[in-house]
Design a protein around this motif. Structure first.
Motif, PDB file in Angstrom:
ATOM      1  N   GLY A  15       0.812  -1.214   0.000  1.00 46.67           N
ATOM      2  CA  GLY A  15       0.000   0.000   0.000  1.00 46.67           C
ATOM      3  C   GLY A  15       0.843   1.260   0.000  1.00 46.67           C
ATOM      4  O   GLY A  15       0.501   2.253  -0.642  1.00 46.67           O
ATOM      5  N   LEU A  16       1.960   1.220   0.707  1.00 47.33           N
ATOM      6  CA  LEU A  16       2.838   2.387   0.771  1.00 47.33           C
ATOM      7  C   LEU A  16       3.509   2.647  -0.579  1.00 47.33           C
ATOM      8  O   LEU A  16       3.698   3.796  -0.978  1.00 47.33           O
ATOM      9  CB  LEU A  16       3.883   2.190   1.864  1.00 47.33           C
ATOM     10  CG  LEU A  16       3.321   2.175   3.295  1.00 47.33           C
ATOM     11  CD1 LEU A  16       4.374   1.691   4.282  1.00 47.33           C
ATOM     12  CD2 LEU A  16       2.823   3.568   3.691  1.00 47.33           C
ATOM     13  N   ARG A  17       3.867   1.574  -1.275  1.00 45.37           N
ATOM     14  CA  ARG A  17       4.423   1.749  -2.627  1.00 45.37           C
ATOM     15  C   ARG A  17       3.369   2.332  -3.561  1.00 45.37           C
ATOM     16  O   ARG A  17       3.660   3.208  -4.382  1.00 45.37           O
ATOM     17  CB  ARG A  17       4.934   0.419  -3.163  1.00 45.37           C
ATOM     18  CG  ARG A  17       6.155  -0.115  -2.439  1.00 45.37           C
ATOM     19  CD  ARG A  17       6.745  -1.308  -3.171  1.00 45.37           C
ATOM     20  NE  ARG A  17       7.762  -1.971  -2.368  1.00 45.37           N
ATOM     21  CZ  ARG A  17       7.549  -3.054  -1.628  1.00 45.37           C
ATOM     22  NH1 ARG A  17       6.350  -3.607  -1.600  1.00 45.37           N
ATOM     23  NH2 ARG A  17       8.519  -3.578  -0.912  1.00 45.37           N
ATOM     24  N   ALA A  18       2.134   1.838  -3.429  1.00 41.15           N
ATOM     25  CA  ALA A  18       1.048   2.359  -4.259  1.00 41.15           C
ATOM     26  C   ALA A  18       0.799   3.837  -3.966  1.00 41.15           C
ATOM     27  O   ALA A  18       0.339   4.584  -4.834  1.00 41.15           O
ATOM     28  CB  ALA A  18      -0.230   1.551  -4.026  1.00 41.15           C
ATOM     29  N   GLY A  59       3.040   5.937  -3.608  1.00 36.23           N
ATOM     30  CA  GLY A  59       4.110   6.704  -4.235  1.00 36.23           C
ATOM     31  C   GLY A  59       5.287   6.966  -3.324  1.00 36.23           C
ATOM     32  O   GLY A  59       6.196   7.729  -3.677  1.00 36.23           O
ATOM     33  N   LEU A  60       5.299   6.346  -2.141  1.00 31.71           N
ATOM     34  CA  LEU A  60       6.389   6.530  -1.193  1.00 31.71           C
ATOM     35  C   LEU A  60       7.515   5.543  -1.477  1.00 31.71           C
ATOM     36  O   LEU A  60       7.280   4.431  -1.971  1.00 31.71           O
ATOM     37  CB  LEU A  60       5.890   6.309   0.237  1.00 31.71           C
ATOM     38  CG  LEU A  60       4.834   7.299   0.735  1.00 31.71           C
ATOM     39  CD1 LEU A  60       4.129   6.747   1.962  1.00 31.71           C
ATOM     40  CD2 LEU A  60       5.485   8.647   1.054  1.00 31.71           C
ATOM     41  N   GLU A  61       8.751   5.941  -1.169  1.00 33.10           N
ATOM     42  CA  GLU A  61       9.862   4.998  -1.207  1.00 33.10           C
ATOM     43  C   GLU A  61       9.817   4.195   0.084  1.00 33.10           C
ATOM     44  O   GLU A  61       9.773   4.769   1.172  1.00 33.10           O
ATOM     45  CB  GLU A  61      11.198   5.722  -1.335  1.00 33.10           C
ATOM     46  CG  GLU A  61      12.382   4.754  -1.410  1.00 33.10           C
ATOM     47  CD  GLU A  61      13.717   5.447  -1.555  1.00 33.10           C
ATOM     48  OE1 GLU A  61      14.744   4.747  -1.673  1.00 33.10           O
ATOM     49  OE2 GLU A  61      13.745   6.703  -1.535  1.00 33.10           O
ATOM     50  N   VAL A  62       9.846   2.875  -0.038  1.00 32.78           N
ATOM     51  CA  VAL A  62       9.670   1.994   1.115  1.00 32.78           C
ATOM     52  C   VAL A  62      10.980   1.298   1.445  1.00 32.78           C
ATOM     53  O   VAL A  62      11.602   0.677   0.582  1.00 32.78           O
ATOM     54  CB  VAL A  62       8.570   0.944   0.838  1.00 32.78           C
ATOM     55  CG1 VAL A  62       8.436  -0.016   2.026  1.00 32.78           C
ATOM     56  CG2 VAL A  62       7.238   1.633   0.555  1.00 32.78           C
ATOM     57  N   PHE A  63      11.399   1.414   2.707  1.00 29.90           N
ATOM     58  CA  PHE A  63      12.575   0.695   3.207  1.00 29.90           C
ATOM     59  C   PHE A  63      12.066  -0.516   3.985  1.00 29.90           C
ATOM     60  O   PHE A  63      11.608  -0.383   5.127  1.00 29.90           O
ATOM     61  CB  PHE A  63      13.419   1.601   4.095  1.00 29.90           C
ATOM     62  CG  PHE A  63      13.844   2.881   3.422  1.00 29.90           C
ATOM     63  CD1 PHE A  63      14.690   2.850   2.321  1.00 29.90           C
ATOM     64  CD2 PHE A  63      13.393   4.117   3.878  1.00 29.90           C
ATOM     65  CE1 PHE A  63      15.081   4.031   1.693  1.00 29.90           C
ATOM     66  CE2 PHE A  63      13.782   5.296   3.263  1.00 29.90           C
ATOM     67  CZ  PHE A  63      14.627   5.247   2.156  1.00 29.90           C
ATOM     68  N   VAL A  64      12.123  -1.671   3.350  1.00 26.54           N
ATOM     69  CA  VAL A  64      11.513  -2.871   3.928  1.00 26.54           C
ATOM     70  C   VAL A  64      12.295  -3.297   5.169  1.00 26.54           C
ATOM     71  O   VAL A  64      13.502  -3.545   5.089  1.00 26.54           O
ATOM     72  CB  VAL A  64      11.467  -4.015   2.905  1.00 26.54           C
ATOM     73  CG1 VAL A  64      10.848  -5.257   3.531  1.00 26.54           C
ATOM     74  CG2 VAL A  64      10.671  -3.581   1.674  1.00 26.54           C
ATOM     75  N   PRO A  65      11.643  -3.397   6.342  1.00 27.08           N
ATOM     76  CA  PRO A  65      12.354  -3.719   7.571  1.00 27.08           C
ATOM     77  C   PRO A  65      12.668  -5.205   7.683  1.00 27.08           C
ATOM     78  O   PRO A  65      11.955  -6.050   7.137  1.00 27.08           O
ATOM     79  CB  PRO A  65      11.363  -3.294   8.655  1.00 27.08           C
ATOM     80  CG  PRO A  65      10.021  -3.517   8.020  1.00 27.08           C
ATOM     81  CD  PRO A  65      10.204  -3.154   6.562  1.00 27.08           C
ATOM     82  N   GLU A  66      13.724  -5.515   8.428  1.00 29.59           N
ATOM     83  CA  GLU A  66      14.099  -6.898   8.704  1.00 29.59           C
ATOM     84  C   GLU A  66      13.563  -7.385  10.043  1.00 29.59           C
ATOM     85  O   GLU A  66      13.756  -8.540  10.412  1.00 29.59           O
ATOM     86  CB  GLU A  66      15.629  -7.027   8.672  1.00 29.59           C
ATOM     87  CG  GLU A  66      16.222  -6.913   7.280  1.00 29.59           C
ATOM     88  CD  GLU A  66      15.690  -7.989   6.349  1.00 29.59           C
ATOM     89  OE1 GLU A  66      15.649  -9.162   6.766  1.00 29.59           O
ATOM     90  OE2 GLU A  66      15.299  -7.664   5.215  1.00 29.59           O
ATOM     91  N   LEU A  84      -4.464   6.218  -2.401  1.00 33.18           N
ATOM     92  CA  LEU A  84      -5.055   7.461  -2.912  1.00 33.18           C
ATOM     93  C   LEU A  84      -4.149   8.673  -2.680  1.00 33.18           C
ATOM     94  O   LEU A  84      -4.408   9.767  -3.202  1.00 33.18           O
ATOM     95  CB  LEU A  84      -6.390   7.720  -2.214  1.00 33.18           C
ATOM     96  CG  LEU A  84      -7.446   6.613  -2.317  1.00 33.18           C
ATOM     97  CD1 LEU A  84      -8.646   6.971  -1.444  1.00 33.18           C
ATOM     98  CD2 LEU A  84      -7.876   6.399  -3.746  1.00 33.18           C
ATOM     99  N   LEU A  85      -3.071   8.475  -1.933  1.00 37.05           N
ATOM    100  CA  LEU A  85      -2.277   9.610  -1.472  1.00 37.05           C
ATOM    101  C   LEU A  85      -1.648  10.409  -2.611  1.00 37.05           C
ATOM    102  O   LEU A  85      -1.692  11.645  -2.609  1.00 37.05           O
ATOM    103  CB  LEU A  85      -1.183   9.131  -0.505  1.00 37.05           C
ATOM    104  CG  LEU A  85      -0.270  10.212   0.073  1.00 37.05           C
ATOM    105  CD1 LEU A  85      -1.076  11.227   0.874  1.00 37.05           C
ATOM    106  CD2 LEU A  85       0.818   9.592   0.939  1.00 37.05           C
ATOM    107  N   ALA A  86      -1.061   9.707  -3.573  1.00 40.65           N
ATOM    108  CA  ALA A  86      -0.345  10.394  -4.630  1.00 40.65           C
ATOM    109  C   ALA A  86      -1.220  11.404  -5.376  1.00 40.65           C
ATOM    110  O   ALA A  86      -0.743  12.435  -5.846  1.00 40.65           O
ATOM    111  CB  ALA A  86       0.236   9.371  -5.623  1.00 40.65           C
TER     112      ALA A  86
END
Length: 398
Positions: free
Chosen positions: A310-313, A315-322, A393-395
């Protein structure tokens, strides 16, 4: 001369430029979420209870009369369970009578450790961003808070910067691994360098390992298991994150007898003891089979992936956590430099609340992390799916 409360508030970034006490970012975002009917992914607490067997054990303990003060060190059964847990998962051999104490959550363990080990003229080193209680307790102790930046996208420290941060005044190094708020898991090279530098400067390592079972790749590596670390490391963890009973506030501190005794001396004048029936239930939970611990990590990983999509959708750059409950994003992908400003608008824009990473930093670090925004994914999957749908919807709305 500032008072204790002012030092504490300043250390936690709660004092304004006018010296007045402000509300926490969590209070502010929660208020906005309520006002706009938003899904609150700001604060890191689950929206469902942990294992029913543990809840039943707590009820049974209450009914059987476990309602008075526990021993200051914690009930024997829980100390034995903590020692057995450390041996079972990590091969750490502890004497539960001398090397383990129970605290009111990991937060009290951190407070007691910092207050026991650092004071005016000393330096306490943490990574940055940092969990806000570290700054508060370092300031309350009267020590100087020194930070080492964690760099995106992996949020690992630069080893040269780490070495440069140590000085002859470094008394304590706080290592939060897995790391809140970034979700990073530090590699062995980083942890080994921390141990090496702490030994060189005769500093104590205090580890915050509350997310030890919530990792999504390689198994967790406690600092205390590394060569040369055990004799100078206090390990702190708790039941809240592992078992999704954050309100029970049951934590523990383990390590060398002499260091644990120092922490116990402070702890007994903070809460003395707490949560007697909950301690009974946590002791049972620590004995759950390996499948339980693998299962909670797998479930959380699936939730992480739902929100990441959802965060990628959005338009945000996502830093996937470990590991941990949290996922970090960069708002610059949307052309937004100020994540705090977006966080304040987000509940009304799309009905989701988040926390800007800059609030977990000192001024220089806040400038460096100005565009980073943290979301919590420790929620039920349908709620995360709805949040992801709203975020998409954010973008189109910024």
């Amino acid at each position: 001369m500032t008072s204790a409360w002012q030092r504490t508030a300043a250390g936690a970034n709660l004092l304004g430029e006018d010296g007045q006490l402000g509300v926490t970012i969590f209070e502010e975002m929660t208020s906005l979420a309520v006002r706009h009917g938003a899904i609150n992914l700001g604060q890191g607490f689950p929206d469902e209870d942990g294992p029913a067997e543990m809840a039943e054990a707590a009820r049974s303990a209450i009914l059987s009369g476990a309602n008075q003060y526990a021993p200051g060190q914690g009930i024997p059964r829980l100390r034995e369970a903590v020692a057995a847990h450390q041996a079972r998962f990590y091969g750490i051999d502890l004497d539960p009578w001398k090397q383990a104490i129970v605290t009111t959550g990991a937060t009290e363990g951190i407070a007691a450790a910092v207050l026991a080990l650092a004071g005016p003229g000393d330096e306490v080193l943490t990574f940055e961003p940092f969990y806000d209680s570290y700054g508060a307790m370092i300031a309350l102790a009267g020590a100087r808070h020194v930070t080492v930046p964690l760099h995106a996208p992996a949020f690992q420290p630069d080893l040269a910067e780490l070495e440069a941060a140590f000085t002859p005044r470094t008394r304590v190094v706080v290592v939060n691994n897995p790391h809140n708020p970034t979700g990073a898991v530090f590699g062995r090279e980083v942890l080994a360098r921390v141990v090496e530098l702490a030994a060189r400067h005769d500093a104590v390592i205090v580890t915050d390992e509350v997310y030890e079972h919530l990792v999504f790749g390689e198994p967790h590596v406690p600092v205390a298991t590394l060569p040369g670390a055990a004799e100078r490391t206090l390990t702190i963890s708790s039941a809240g994150k592992t078992f999704s009973f954050t309100g029970w506030k049951v934590g523990w501190v383990t390590g060398p007898e002499e260091l644990v005794a120092r922490v116990r001396t402070i702890k007994q004048f903070l809460t003395y003891s707490s949560g007697t029936p909950f301690q009974e239930a946590v002791a049972m939970g620590l004995g759950f089979p390996d499948e339980f611990f693998r299962g909670i990590a797998a479930s959380l990983r699936a939730k992480r992936d739902i929100l990441a999509e959802g965060l990628r959708a959005a338009g945000l750059e996502v830093f996937v956590p470990e590991g941990t409950y949290f996922i970090t994003t960069d708002t610059r992908a949307l052309g937004i430099e100020n994540a705090l400003d977006l966080a304040r608008r987000l509940p009304e824009l799309v009905g989701v609340a988040a926390i800007p990473v800059s609030v977990f930093c000192q001024p220089e670090g806040a400038a460096r992390t100005r565009s980073l925004l943290r979301f919590a994914f420790c929620k039920k999957e349908p709620l995360l799916a709805e949040a992801a749908s709203r975020l998409a919807l954010l973008a189109d709305r910024v």
